[in-house]
Enzyme design. Sequence first.
Site, short mmCIF file in Angstrom:
data_model
loop_
_atom_site.label_atom_id
_atom_site.label_comp_id
_atom_site.label_asym_id
_atom_site.label_seq_id
_atom_site.Cartn_x
_atom_site.Cartn_y
_atom_site.Cartn_z
CB VAL A 122 -0.95 0.00 1.22
CG1 VAL A 122 -1.64 1.36 1.35
CG2 VAL A 122 -1.98 -1.12 1.09
N GLY A 174 -1.30 -22.75 -3.05
CA GLY A 174 -2.64 -22.63 -3.61
C GLY A 174 -2.91 -21.23 -4.12
CG ASP A 223 3.26 -24.99 5.32
OD1 ASP A 223 3.17 -25.00 6.57
OD2 ASP A 223 2.28 -25.18 4.57
NE ARG A 230 0.79 -27.85 1.57
CZ ARG A 230 0.58 -27.14 0.48
NH1 ARG A 230 -0.65 -26.87 0.11
NH2 ARG A 230 1.58 -26.70 -0.25
CB ALA A 253 14.64 -32.43 18.30
CD GLU A 254 16.96 -35.44 22.76
OE1 GLU A 254 17.77 -34.81 23.47
OE2 GLU A 254 15.78 -35.07 22.58
CB VAL A 290 -0.30 -22.30 18.93
CG1 VAL A 290 0.73 -23.42 18.78
CG2 VAL A 290 0.26 -21.20 19.81
NE ARG A 320 -2.12 -21.99 9.08
CZ ARG A 320 -3.19 -22.35 8.42
NH1 ARG A 320 -4.33 -21.72 8.61
NH2 ARG A 320 -3.14 -23.35 7.56
#
Length: 319
Positions: free
Chosen positions: A24, A104, A127, A171, A186-187, A250, A252
Amino acid sequence: MKRIGILTSGGDAPGMNAAVRSVVRSCVYNGVEVYGIYYGYQGLIEGQIKKLTIGSVGDIIQRGGTMLYSSRSEEFKTEEGRKKAINQLKQHEIDGLVVIGGDGTFRGAMKLTEDGFPCIGVPGTIDNDIPGTDFTIGFDTALNTVIHSVDKIRDTATSHERIYVIEVMGRDAGDLALWAGLAAGAESILIPEVESDFDDVVEKIRRGHDRGKRHSIILLAEGVGSAVDYADRINEKLNVQTRYTVLGHVQRGGSPTANDRVLASRLGAYAVDLLISGEQGRMVGIEQNKLVHHNIIEILNKKNHIDTGVYELSNQLSI
């Protein structure tokens, strides 16, 4: 190029408002009128179009979601629906369109491009699954949301000596799980782009247990499967307390990070510049911190790939 329209479509992503603001204000700066199209492609078909000014986008750069709202439109997928959309654009004398969204949304822009209407796509999705750009708007914010959640869950996992399987969105793409898994230590990280062996995950848990480790975090991308099912399988195999958490939508929400605000601002302004210069049917992106644009039809025919170096590093560090 006297009038430019802007819409957001598909899943919302933090930073979309910053992109709208950028489009804008860039239009106003260049003496171009700008019209907001509410509720995505369905709103375009229905003519929910309103002129926007500098004041219309005041105080939105810090807000998550999208002030233009979003929806999914089955009608727009039909030829008749797209004819209605183009008629609305013509009635409002809109010369070009900026669309913000994911795969999309871009397919809708591709259809309009094929019908001869100038469109520029701005990648906005948590994503991070759009080829032709290193990062999409919203990914960094969602990534930080996941990391903060994993950090909190690890406190509980440590206190109760439990295994936690945490399912994240994405997704069919694993970037969110991959980057969050590396950043949160993380393992195990399970993503759809790499075939995983359940026995390898179990063996890693056993090795950790043998050296005194009593908790583990497993990051599971939703494209791989269900955290509920995976936790049950681990429980049956090892007979240990295994819990699951599905982070859900949560991921998003929330105020966009500085990275997402800057990225959105740069891409939004760049999209306007391209339309003004006569470009159409393009997607803007960022590669190696430089603004780029690609043919939107060619991009949609490509497959997005993960950074294999990040995946390999995560495996090395999670031994």
